[in-house]
Design a protein around this motif. Structure first.
Motif, PDB file in Angstrom:
ATOM      1  N   PRO A   2       0.828  -1.212   0.000  1.00 59.30           N
ATOM      2  CA  PRO A   2       0.000   0.000   0.000  1.00 59.30           C
ATOM      3  C   PRO A   2       0.863   1.263   0.000  1.00 59.30           C
ATOM      4  N   ILE A   3       0.308   2.316  -0.572  1.00 56.99           N
ATOM      5  CA  ILE A   3       1.030   3.584  -0.572  1.00 56.99           C
ATOM      6  C   ILE A   3       0.609   4.381   0.658  1.00 56.99           C
ATOM      7  N   ASN A   4       1.536   5.231   1.156  1.00 57.40           N
ATOM      8  CA  ASN A   4       1.218   5.996   2.360  1.00 57.40           C
ATOM      9  C   ASN A   4       0.316   7.185   2.036  1.00 57.40           C
ATOM     10  N   SER A   5      -0.161   7.851   3.066  1.00 60.25           N
ATOM     11  CA  SER A   5      -1.143   8.918   2.865  1.00 60.25           C
ATOM     12  C   SER A   5      -0.580  10.074   2.047  1.00 60.25           C
ATOM     13  N   GLN A   6       0.699  10.390   2.212  1.00 54.93           N
ATOM     14  CA  GLN A   6       1.274  11.493   1.427  1.00 54.93           C
ATOM     15  C   GLN A   6       1.336  11.119  -0.056  1.00 54.93           C
ATOM     16  N   ASN A  10      -0.572  13.038  -3.082  1.00 56.64           N
ATOM     17  CA  ASN A  10       0.129  13.453  -4.306  1.00 56.64           C
ATOM     18  C   ASN A  10      -0.563  12.906  -5.554  1.00 56.64           C
ATOM     19  N   LEU A  11      -0.994  11.661  -5.507  1.00 52.80           N
ATOM     20  CA  LEU A  11      -1.702  11.063  -6.639  1.00 52.80           C
ATOM     21  C   LEU A  11      -3.037  11.771  -6.869  1.00 52.80           C
ATOM     22  N   ASN A  87      -6.190  24.119  -1.645  1.00 54.97           N
ATOM     23  CA  ASN A  87      -6.598  23.819  -0.268  1.00 54.97           C
ATOM     24  C   ASN A  87      -5.871  22.594   0.295  1.00 54.97           C
ATOM     25  N   ILE A  88      -5.720  21.583  -0.523  1.00 58.53           N
ATOM     26  CA  ILE A  88      -4.994  20.388  -0.074  1.00 58.53           C
ATOM     27  C   ILE A  88      -3.546  20.745   0.248  1.00 58.53           C
ATOM     28  N   ASP A  89      -2.932  21.579  -0.599  1.00 55.92           N
ATOM     29  CA  ASP A  89      -1.541  22.006  -0.346  1.00 55.92           C
ATOM     30  C   ASP A  89      -1.408  22.750   0.976  1.00 55.92           C
TER      31      ASP A  89
END
Length: 92
Positions: A2-6, A10-11, A87-89
């Motif tokens: 699995p990929i991490n939350s960061q 980014n995706l 906003n996410i940034d």
């Protein structure tokens, strides 16, 4: 693996940026957005301020999957796409 939350964030931003830049996308991308948002929403490490934005993105992606004209759907959300990435940034 699995990929991490960061990586997920980014995706998510990459897909949103592509939708904004290209003014087009695919149902598969909308489905990927849904999966990313669901995963991030249940992650305790994600800032609560981002979760409001994630809810909006989830709604956008659901409407995109069910849209008869996906490119028009994406085009009509150009302003929101930009705002969501900004906003996410701010919060990630």
């Amino acid at each position: 693996m699995p990929i991490n939350s960061q990586d997920q964030v980014n995706l998510l931003k990459d897909i949103l940026n592509n939708h904004q830049t290209d003014c087009c996308g695919s149902v598969a991308e909308c489905e990927q957005l849904e999966r990313l948002v669901k995963s991030l929403m249940i992650n305790a490490d994600v800032n609560n301020n981002v979760k409001d934005v994630l809810q909006e993105i989830y709604s956008y992606s659901q409407h995109g999957v069910n849209s008869t004209d996906l490119d028009q759907h994406i085009e009509s959300h150009q302003q929101q796409l930009s705002e969501w990435v900004t906003n996410i940034d701010q919060f990630s």
